[in-house]
Design a protein around this motif. Structure first.
Motif, PDB file in Angstrom:
ATOM      1  N   SER A   1      32.635  50.588  35.017  1.00 39.89           N
ATOM      2  CA  SER A   1      33.692  50.497  34.011  1.00 39.89           C
ATOM      3  C   SER A   1      34.442  49.177  34.113  1.00 39.89           C
ATOM      4  N   LEU A   2      34.775  48.778  35.331  1.00 41.76           N
ATOM      5  CA  LEU A   2      35.468  47.506  35.547  1.00 41.76           C
ATOM      6  C   LEU A   2      34.611  46.331  35.089  1.00 41.76           C
ATOM      7  N   LYS A   3      33.336  46.392  35.383  1.00 46.22           N
ATOM      8  CA  LYS A   3      32.408  45.328  34.985  1.00 46.22           C
ATOM      9  C   LYS A   3      32.354  45.201  33.463  1.00 46.22           C
ATOM     10  N   GLY A   4      32.278  46.316  32.774  1.00 48.45           N
ATOM     11  CA  GLY A   4      32.205  46.291  31.317  1.00 48.45           C
ATOM     12  C   GLY A   4      33.461  45.723  30.686  1.00 48.45           C
ATOM     13  N   GLY A   5      34.608  46.164  31.164  1.00 45.19           N
ATOM     14  CA  GLY A   5      35.867  45.646  30.634  1.00 45.19           C
ATOM     15  C   GLY A   5      36.011  44.161  30.888  1.00 45.19           C
ATOM     16  N   SER A   6      35.612  43.728  32.060  1.00 49.56           N
ATOM     17  CA  SER A   6      35.687  42.304  32.410  1.00 49.56           C
ATOM     18  C   SER A   6      34.769  41.475  31.523  1.00 49.56           C
ATOM     19  N   ALA A   7      33.572  41.969  31.318  1.00 48.62           N
ATOM     20  CA  ALA A   7      32.614  41.247  30.476  1.00 48.62           C
ATOM     21  C   ALA A   7      33.109  41.167  29.037  1.00 48.62           C
TER      22      ALA A   7
ATOM     23  N   LEU B   1      36.093  40.932  28.032  1.00 44.02           N
ATOM     24  CA  LEU B   1      37.152  39.933  27.948  1.00 44.02           C
ATOM     25  C   LEU B   1      36.672  38.540  28.361  1.00 44.02           C
ATOM     26  N   ARG B   2      35.387  38.435  28.639  1.00 37.66           N
ATOM     27  CA  ARG B   2      34.792  37.166  29.071  1.00 37.66           C
ATOM     28  C   ARG B   2      35.383  36.683  30.398  1.00 37.66           C
TER      29      ARG B   2
ATOM     30  N   LEU C   1      34.881  37.790  37.435  1.00 33.03           N
ATOM     31  CA  LEU C   1      35.170  39.172  37.808  1.00 33.03           C
ATOM     32  C   LEU C   1      34.001  40.078  37.439  1.00 33.03           C
ATOM     33  N   ALA C   2      33.441  39.888  36.271  1.00 35.14           N
ATOM     34  CA  ALA C   2      32.293  40.701  35.847  1.00 35.14           C
ATOM     35  C   ALA C   2      31.111  40.508  36.790  1.00 35.14           C
ATOM     36  N   GLU C   3      30.877  39.279  37.241  1.00 33.45           N
ATOM     37  CA  GLU C   3      29.767  39.006  38.159  1.00 33.45           C
ATOM     38  C   GLU C   3      30.019  39.635  39.521  1.00 33.45           C
ATOM     39  N   ALA C   4      31.234  39.535  40.028  1.00 38.85           N
ATOM     40  CA  ALA C   4      31.561  40.167  41.307  1.00 38.85           C
ATOM     41  C   ALA C   4      31.400  41.683  41.198  1.00 38.85           C
ATOM     42  N   ALA C   5      31.818  42.241  40.080  1.00 37.68           N
ATOM     43  CA  ALA C   5      31.672  43.677  39.854  1.00 37.68           C
ATOM     44  C   ALA C   5      30.199  44.071  39.765  1.00 37.68           C
TER      45      ALA C   5
ATOM     46  N   VAL D   1      35.546  41.275  44.520  1.00 33.87           N
ATOM     47  CA  VAL D   1      36.066  41.802  43.256  1.00 33.87           C
ATOM     48  C   VAL D   1      37.593  41.693  43.246  1.00 33.87           C
ATOM     49  N   GLU D   2      38.228  42.097  44.334  1.00 35.02           N
ATOM     50  CA  GLU D   2      39.690  41.996  44.408  1.00 35.02           C
ATOM     51  C   GLU D   2      40.158  40.546  44.281  1.00 35.02           C
ATOM     52  N   THR D   3      39.459  39.640  44.933  1.00 32.59           N
ATOM     53  CA  THR D   3      39.813  38.216  44.857  1.00 32.59           C
ATOM     54  C   THR D   3      39.738  37.720  43.421  1.00 32.59           C
ATOM     55  N   GLU D   4      38.658  38.051  42.722  1.00 34.70           N
ATOM     56  CA  GLU D   4      38.491  37.605  41.336  1.00 34.70           C
ATOM     57  C   GLU D   4      39.525  38.259  40.422  1.00 34.70           C
ATOM     58  N   PHE D   5      39.831  39.524  40.668  1.00 34.29           N
ATOM     59  CA  PHE D   5      40.852  40.206  39.874  1.00 34.29           C
ATOM     60  C   PHE D   5      42.201  39.529  40.073  1.00 34.29           C
ATOM     61  N   ASN D   6      42.542  39.216  41.301  1.00 31.61           N
ATOM     62  CA  ASN D   6      43.819  38.561  41.591  1.00 31.61           C
ATOM     63  C   ASN D   6      43.884  37.176  40.959  1.00 31.61           C
ATOM     64  N   ARG D   7      42.793  36.450  40.964  1.00 33.50           N
ATOM     65  CA  ARG D   7      42.759  35.142  40.295  1.00 33.50           C
ATOM     66  C   ARG D   7      42.994  35.291  38.800  1.00 33.50           C
ATOM     67  N   LEU D   8      42.325  36.264  38.224  1.00 32.67           N
ATOM     68  CA  LEU D   8      42.462  36.487  36.774  1.00 32.67           C
ATOM     69  C   LEU D   8      43.888  36.882  36.431  1.00 32.67           C
ATOM     70  N   THR D   9      44.460  37.813  37.143  1.00 30.15           N
ATOM     71  CA  THR D   9      45.817  38.244  36.814  1.00 30.15           C
ATOM     72  C   THR D   9      46.823  37.123  37.025  1.00 30.15           C
ATOM     73  N   ALA D  10      46.586  36.266  38.000  1.00 36.89           N
ATOM     74  CA  ALA D  10      47.477  35.123  38.206  1.00 36.89           C
ATOM     75  C   ALA D  10      47.443  34.166  37.014  1.00 36.89           C
ATOM     76  N   GLU D  11      46.296  34.062  36.381  1.00 37.22           N
ATOM     77  CA  GLU D  11      46.139  33.175  35.224  1.00 37.22           C
ATOM     78  C   GLU D  11      46.722  33.768  33.941  1.00 37.22           C
ATOM     79  N   ILE D  12      46.643  35.080  33.787  1.00 34.96           N
ATOM     80  CA  ILE D  12      47.036  35.670  32.509  1.00 34.96           C
ATOM     81  C   ILE D  12      48.432  36.265  32.507  1.00 34.96           C
ATOM     82  N   GLN D  13      49.013  36.473  33.683  1.00 41.29           N
ATOM     83  CA  GLN D  13      50.349  37.041  33.739  1.00 41.29           C
ATOM     84  C   GLN D  13      51.314  36.033  34.358  1.00 41.29           C
ATOM     85  N   PRO D  14      52.453  35.851  33.724  1.00 42.56           N
ATOM     86  CA  PRO D  14      53.416  34.877  34.255  1.00 42.56           C
ATOM     87  C   PRO D  14      54.009  35.312  35.584  1.00 42.56           C
TER      88      PRO D  14
END
Length: 93
Positions: A41-47, A49-50, A54-58, A80-93
């Motif tokens: 599920s996480l992989k699909g949602g990540s993919a 959103l491009r 994160l999708a590759e790690a998943a 996966v956690e590392t990539e998620f944290n990177r993504l959230t750092a980029e998209i959330q102020p």
């Protein structure tokens, strides 16, 4: 619409956090089937959103779960956690 996209990202982040919690508990219990389902599920949602890193790690974590490779599940989960944290750092102020 920018507001709609922000709302979509917020939902993705919230859902992903829940999935990560489910995955962590499943790995701890060595429940590879629950791990596989949650990470799929996480992989699909990540993919969708491009969020390709994160999708590759998943995908790698899902493959390990599918192969019942318990020894490397935690290593892949940490990625996966590392990539998620990177993504959230980029998209959330």
């Amino acid at each position: 619409d920018e507001e709609f996209f922000k709302s979509l990202l917020d939902i993705f982040v919230q859902h992903s956090r829940q999935q990560l919690e489910t995955i962590a508990v499943a790995i701890e219990k060595k429940d590879v089937e629950t791990t596989r389902k949650a990470v799929h599920s996480l992989k699909g949602g990540s993919a969708n959103l491009r969020a390709n890193p994160l999708a590759e790690a998943a995908r790698q974590l899902e493959d390990a779960a599918t192969e019942n490779n318990i020894e490397i599940l935690m290593d892949h989960f940490q990625q996966v956690e590392t990539e998620f944290n990177r993504l959230t750092a980029e998209i959330q102020p």
